[in-house]
Design an enzyme around this catalytic site. Structure first.
Site, mmCIF file in Angstrom:
data_model
loop_
_atom_site.group_PDB
_atom_site.id
_atom_site.type_symbol
_atom_site.label_atom_id
_atom_site.label_comp_id
_atom_site.label_asym_id
_atom_site.label_seq_id
_atom_site.Cartn_x
_atom_site.Cartn_y
_atom_site.Cartn_z
ATOM 1 N N GLY A 15 0.845 -1.201 0.000
ATOM 2 C CA GLY A 15 0.000 0.000 0.000
ATOM 3 C C GLY A 15 0.876 1.246 0.000
ATOM 4 O O GLY A 15 1.884 1.295 0.697
ATOM 5 N N GLY A 120 6.464 -2.038 3.447
ATOM 6 C CA GLY A 120 6.056 -2.330 4.817
ATOM 7 C C GLY A 120 6.562 -3.696 5.260
ATOM 8 O O GLY A 120 7.524 -4.232 4.684
ATOM 9 N N ASP A 121 5.888 -4.274 6.255
ATOM 10 C CA ASP A 121 6.376 -5.537 6.814
ATOM 11 C C ASP A 121 6.431 -6.653 5.767
ATOM 12 O O ASP A 121 7.397 -7.425 5.718
ATOM 13 C CB ASP A 121 5.557 -5.957 8.049
ATOM 14 C CG ASP A 121 4.058 -6.008 7.769
ATOM 15 O OD1 ASP A 121 3.633 -5.544 6.683
ATOM 16 O OD2 ASP A 121 3.321 -6.501 8.631
ATOM 17 N N ASP A 146 0.570 2.579 8.818
ATOM 18 C CA ASP A 146 0.179 1.813 10.008
ATOM 19 C C ASP A 146 1.195 1.902 11.151
ATOM 20 O O ASP A 146 0.880 1.590 12.296
ATOM 21 C CB ASP A 146 -0.009 0.332 9.649
ATOM 22 C CG ASP A 146 -1.032 0.120 8.557
ATOM 23 O OD1 ASP A 146 -1.882 1.002 8.371
ATOM 24 O OD2 ASP A 146 -0.972 -0.922 7.882
ATOM 25 N N MET A 188 -7.528 3.248 9.730
ATOM 26 C CA MET A 188 -6.743 2.082 9.289
ATOM 27 C C MET A 188 -5.731 1.659 10.358
ATOM 28 O O MET A 188 -5.710 2.199 11.455
ATOM 29 C CB MET A 188 -6.046 2.407 7.978
ATOM 30 C CG MET A 188 -6.970 2.394 6.778
ATOM 31 S SD MET A 188 -6.031 2.690 5.260
ATOM 32 C CE MET A 188 -7.249 2.281 4.024
ATOM 33 N N ARG A 190 -4.434 -1.953 10.180
ATOM 34 C CA ARG A 190 -4.374 -3.417 10.171
ATOM 35 C C ARG A 190 -4.432 -3.968 11.593
ATOM 36 O O ARG A 190 -5.368 -3.662 12.289
ATOM 37 C CB ARG A 190 -3.152 -3.915 9.387
ATOM 38 C CG ARG A 190 -3.283 -3.608 7.891
ATOM 39 C CD ARG A 190 -2.323 -4.390 7.037
ATOM 40 N NE ARG A 190 -2.535 -5.820 7.196
ATOM 41 C CZ ARG A 190 -3.553 -6.506 6.673
ATOM 42 N NH1 ARG A 190 -4.474 -5.906 5.957
ATOM 43 N NH2 ARG A 190 -3.650 -7.796 6.863
ATOM 44 N N ARG A 285 -24.028 6.932 14.332
ATOM 45 C CA ARG A 285 -23.579 6.962 12.946
ATOM 46 C C ARG A 285 -22.161 6.403 12.910
ATOM 47 O O ARG A 285 -21.427 6.476 13.899
ATOM 48 C CB ARG A 285 -23.542 8.396 12.396
ATOM 49 C CG ARG A 285 -24.898 9.025 12.218
ATOM 50 C CD ARG A 285 -25.625 8.435 11.004
ATOM 51 N NE ARG A 285 -26.867 9.140 10.729
ATOM 52 C CZ ARG A 285 -28.041 8.867 11.280
ATOM 53 N NH1 ARG A 285 -28.158 7.885 12.162
ATOM 54 N NH2 ARG A 285 -29.118 9.561 10.952
ATOM 55 N N ARG A 294 -4.254 7.786 3.355
ATOM 56 C CA ARG A 294 -3.061 7.453 2.587
ATOM 57 C C ARG A 294 -2.818 8.420 1.443
ATOM 58 O O ARG A 294 -1.727 8.461 0.884
ATOM 59 C CB ARG A 294 -3.245 6.052 1.982
ATOM 60 C CG ARG A 294 -2.531 5.008 2.719
ATOM 61 C CD ARG A 294 -2.933 3.619 2.362
ATOM 62 N NE ARG A 294 -2.975 3.268 0.971
ATOM 63 C CZ ARG A 294 -3.305 2.045 0.552
ATOM 64 N NH1 ARG A 294 -3.587 1.105 1.437
ATOM 65 N NH2 ARG A 294 -3.347 1.754 -0.715
HETATM 66 O O1 F6P Z 1 -1.057 -1.172 5.255
HETATM 67 C C1 F6P Z 1 -1.613 0.016 4.843
HETATM 68 C C2 F6P Z 1 -3.084 -0.118 4.699
HETATM 69 O O2 F6P Z 1 -3.548 1.149 4.303
HETATM 70 C C3 F6P Z 1 -3.829 -0.644 5.917
HETATM 71 O O3 F6P Z 1 -3.969 0.325 6.898
HETATM 72 C C4 F6P Z 1 -5.102 -1.129 5.304
HETATM 73 O O4 F6P Z 1 -5.681 -2.160 6.047
HETATM 74 C C5 F6P Z 1 -4.657 -1.665 3.997
HETATM 75 O O5 F6P Z 1 -3.451 -1.032 3.680
HETATM 76 C C6 F6P Z 1 -5.641 -1.433 2.891
HETATM 77 O O6 F6P Z 1 -5.123 -1.920 1.721
HETATM 78 P P1 F6P Z 1 -5.733 -1.701 0.269
HETATM 79 O O7 F6P Z 1 -6.924 -0.838 0.387
HETATM 80 O O8 F6P Z 1 -4.635 -1.061 -0.513
HETATM 81 O O9 F6P Z 1 -6.064 -3.034 -0.223
#
Ligand code: F6P
Length: 381
Positions: A15, A120-121, A146, A188, A190, A285, A294
């Site tokens: 991402g 990322g990881d 994240d 977000m 994860r 809501r 992002r």
């Molecule tokens: O790891 C970054 C991140 O934006 C997370 O926070 C989120 O869960 C994920 O990527 C979403 O990924 P995408 O919408 O690109 O599939």
């Protein structure tokens, strides 16, 4: 011992995160200053694996001019580009194939001395595996909104995401109060609660739900009712997408597939909002902040961190260091072994002073004992 590096490749995978273009700029400039050639691999590893024109692009001063403040990545990225499970057409089907050997061979054939892998990881795990597969030298640069990459105190992109989320929460206050509602905002992160924790505190949330602390609805309801009894007829709850009720499941939007072997999270805010409405009778809501976190350019902090990481990566390469990942430790950019970070996740420190600050201000995490939020007791806002 200094080493001679002539040609490096750089890619951006996973991402995107604000600051990627700043890394591309600092790697390129720091390399050119030393007479090193830089090539960008388009869309993760696709530019090396597919025989597409322009898959590898020369990064010179012109290519990285005026991009530092821009979001996204001029190289493109890929979520389904793991070379060990690469989507490959076989007959009329697309199947996952291990193309790592092919990748290493092309890398060597192109005459690259080292790879700078920005990701990322997941990208760090892949970089480490490619090293074991025969890539000569890799320096990882940790990016993700994240902030969950193990071994570095911060990743670039995180500060931007927290700022955007905080501003959104600020804005939600007036409408939530005007309608005397409960608003649940999903951010977000994860399987970690970094964005929720920091934006929730800074934005004045009344409850913050993070994956590291399984929550109970009773606890949240108590908090909402305590606020009611004190005349605060609205509440704001910030929920990390990976937050889970005690003994319950993650809220999953997509189970992932054989190419992207991770679940896509989403929907917890709606779930929480419905339950709070049912238990309190209050109008609720939910809203999902999503990819706004992002998108767009990096904050000054992220821009600087990205520039420092990129220049650091080149510095470590020419200094003759082993493969590794640049990391921020005690305000300094250092190089740590890839094996130290690969396959691990940096979660929120529950005994750290940020969580403690929140608790001391009466912010609910959903794990408080019954009666904790007594009417008239301390509260966040
Ligand atoms: O790891 C970054 C991140 O934006 C997370 O926070 C989120 O869960 C994920 O990527 C979403 O990924 P995408 O919408 O690109 O599939």
């Amino acid at each position: 011992m200094p080493r001679t590096i002539r040609k490096i490749a750089i890619n951006t995978g996973g991402g995107d995160a604000p600051g990627l273009n700043a890394v591309l700029r600092s790697v390129t400039l720091a390399a050119i200053e030393r007479g090193i050639e830089v090539w960008g691999i388009k869309h993760g590893y696709r530019g090396l694996l597919e025989d597409e024109p322009g898959g590898l692009v020369r990064l010179d001063r012109d290519a990285v001019r005026g991009i530092m403040h821009l979001g996204g990545t001029i190289l493109g990225t890929a979520n389904r580009g793991d070379p060990f499970h690469y989507p490959t057409q076989e007959g009329d089907k697309v199947v996952p194939k291990d193309r790592s050997g092919e990748l290493v061979e092309r890398f060597r054939r192109e005459g690259f001395d080292a790879l700078v892998a920005v990701g990322g990881d997941g990208s760090m795990r892949i970089a480490n595996a490619l090293l074991e597969r025969g890539l000569p030298l890799v320096v990882g640069v940790p990016k993700t909104i994240d902030n969950d990459v193990y071994g570095t105190e911060l990743t670039f992109g995180f500060d931007t995401a927290v700022s955007i989320a905080t501003e959104a929460i600020d804005r939600l206050h007036s409408t939530t109060e005007a309608h005397e509602r409960v608003m649940v905002v999903e951010v977000m992160g994860r399987h970690t609660g970094w964005i929720a924790l920091r934006s929730g505190i800074a934005g004045g949330a009344d409850a913050i739900l993070i994956p590291e602390i399984p929550f109970s609805y009773e606890s949240i309801v108590q908090k909402v009712l305590q606020r009611e009894s004190r005349g605060r007829r609205f509440s704001i709850i910030v929920a990390a997408e990976g937050a889970c009720p005690k003994g319950g499941d993650l809220t999953v939007r997509d189970a992932g597939d054989e190419f992207r072997r991770v679940v896509v999270l989403g929907g917890v805010a709606e779930r929480v909002a419905k339950e709070i409405a049912a238990r309190t009778g209050k109008e609720t809501r939910s809203m999902v902040l999503g990819h706004l976190q992002r998108g767009g350019g990096p904050t000054t902090f992220d821009r600087l961190l990205a520039l420092r990481f990129g220049a650091g990566a080149v510095r470590f390469l020419v200094q003759g260091c082993e493969s590794g990942m640049v990391a921020l430790r005690c305000h300094r950019v250092e190089l740590i072994p890839l094996a130290e970070t690969a396959g691990r996740t940096k979660t929120v420190d529950l005994d750290g002073d940020t969580v403690t600050t929140a608790r001391e201000m009466g912010i609910c995490f959903g794990d408080e004992a019954p009666g904790h939020f007594a009417p008239g007791g301390t509260a966040a806002s």
